[in-house]
Design a protein around this motif. Structure first.
Motif, mmCIF file in Angstrom:
data_model
loop_
_atom_site.group_PDB
_atom_site.id
_atom_site.type_symbol
_atom_site.label_atom_id
_atom_site.label_comp_id
_atom_site.label_asym_id
_atom_site.label_seq_id
_atom_site.Cartn_x
_atom_site.Cartn_y
_atom_site.Cartn_z
ATOM 1 N N HIS A 258 47.785 41.755 43.858
ATOM 2 C CA HIS A 258 47.482 41.806 45.289
ATOM 3 C C HIS A 258 48.410 42.820 45.971
ATOM 4 O O HIS A 258 49.632 42.746 45.825
ATOM 5 N N ASP B 114 49.553 44.447 49.495
ATOM 6 C CA ASP B 114 49.557 44.196 50.941
ATOM 7 C C ASP B 114 49.895 45.462 51.718
ATOM 8 O O ASP B 114 51.036 45.907 51.754
ATOM 9 N N HIS C 23 44.642 44.526 50.188
ATOM 10 C CA HIS C 23 44.468 43.804 51.448
ATOM 11 C C HIS C 23 44.940 44.716 52.577
ATOM 12 O O HIS C 23 46.140 44.937 52.739
ATOM 13 N N ASP D 37 45.600 33.253 51.185
ATOM 14 C CA ASP D 37 46.766 34.137 51.164
ATOM 15 C C ASP D 37 47.762 33.734 52.244
ATOM 16 O O ASP D 37 47.435 33.745 53.433
HETATM 17 ZN ZN ZN Z 1 47.831 39.710 51.466
#
Ligand code: ZN
Ligand code: DX5
Length: 225
Positions: A31, A33, A64, A173
Motif C-alpha cells: 500500500h 500512501d 492510495h 485503512d
Molecule cells: Zn492509505
C-alpha cells in the motif's frame, strides 16, 4: 483476506529491504500512501518513490491518492507501476469519469471515502469499482487510532457491494491492528491496510504481517459479536 502493509511507516533509507520484509511475512499487496499537502496536511510519496517500490517487488502496488485533482497525476502513477489507483470521492466532481480514466490506463480503479463521507455518495459508481476503500481514520498521518464507528460503515459497505452484485475489493485503512482486525474482517472486508502495526511490530515487520493475518482469521472478539 489480503494484507496490504503501508510503506508510509517504513524506513525509507531501506525501502527495498522494508518491502522484502513484509513480502517474507506473506503480504499480499504493498500500500502506497500519496499525500499532497492540500487534500491532507502531510506530504509523502510521489511517482519517483512509487517507481522505486515497483522495482523492489512483484506484489501488486495499491496506490492510495490523497491528493487534489488526482486526474492530473493518474498517468504518472500508472507509468510508475501502480496496479490499483484509488482516488478520494471528496475531490472528484465526476467520479465516473475519473474511474474510467484510470481503467483506460490499464489500472484497476478504486474510490476512497473519508470517515465523514457517507456511502451514499458513491452508490452510483459501485458498478465501476475494482476497490472500495473505507477510511477508518481521517487521512493524513500513519499511527492514528481506529475510529470505532468505522465498523458499522464497513458492514454497510459490504451490503452495498453485495446488493449491486459487485466483486470489488473492500479495503479498510487506518489504525488497523491485532485488536480490531478480526472485527473488521468479520464485517466483510477483503483487504486490510496496516502501517504502524506492521512496521513498528516488536518482532519485526514480517511478524507484524503474520500477526495481523492471524487476528483477522480469528474473527470478532466475543464481546463485539
Ligand atoms: Zn492509505
Ligand atoms: C492514512 C493512510 C493510511 C495509514 C495507515 O492517512 O492512508 O494508509 O498510513 O497507517 P496506520 O496503520 O499506522 O494507521
Amino acid at each position: 483476506m489480503k494484507i496490504a502493509p503501508s510503506i508510509l511507516s517504513c524506513d525509507f533509507a531501506r525501502l527495498g529491504e522494508e518491502i522484502h520484509a513484509v513480502e517474507s511475512g506473506g503480504a499480499d499487496w504493498i500500500h502506497v500512501d500519496v499525500m499532497d499537502g492540500h487534500f491532507v496536511p502531510n506530504i509523502t510519496i510521489g511517482p519517483v518513490i512509487t517507481e522505486g517500490a515497483r522495482r523492489s517487488t512483484k506484489l501488486p502496488l495499491d496506490v492510495h491518492l490523497m491528493i487534489q485533482e488526482p486526474e492530473r497525476y493518474l498517468e504518472a502513477f500508472a507509468k510508475a507501476g501502480a496496479d490499483y489507483l484509488t482516488v478520494h470521492q471528496e475531490v472528484c466532481p465526476d467520479l465516473a469519469r475519473t474511474l474510467a480514466r484510470i481503467r483506460v490506463l490499464g489500472v484497476k480503479a478504486g474510490v476512497a471515502v473519508n470517515p465523514a463521507t457517507p456511502l451514499d455518495s458513491i452508490r452510483d459508481v459501485v458498478r465501476d469499482l475494482d476497490l472500495l476503500l473505507v477510511m477508518s481514520v481521517t487521512p493524513g498521518f500513519g499511527g492514528q487510532s481506529y475510529i470505532p464507528t468505522s465498523t458499522e460503515k464497513v458492514r454497510r459497505a459490504r451490503q452495498l457491494l453485495d446488493e449491486q452484485g459487485s466483486a470489488a475489493e473492500l479495503e479498510v485503512d487506518g489504525g488497523i491492528d491485532t485488536g480490531n482486525a478480526g472485527l473488521v474482517a468479520s464485517m466483510g472486508a477483503t483487504v486490510l491496510v496496516a502501517g504502524s502495526a506492521v512496521y513498528r511490530h516488536a518482532g519485526g515487520a514480517a511478524d507484524g504481517v503474520r500477526a495481523i493475518r492471524r487476528a483477522a482469521g480469528a474473527g470478532a472478539p466475543p464481546q463485539s459479536r
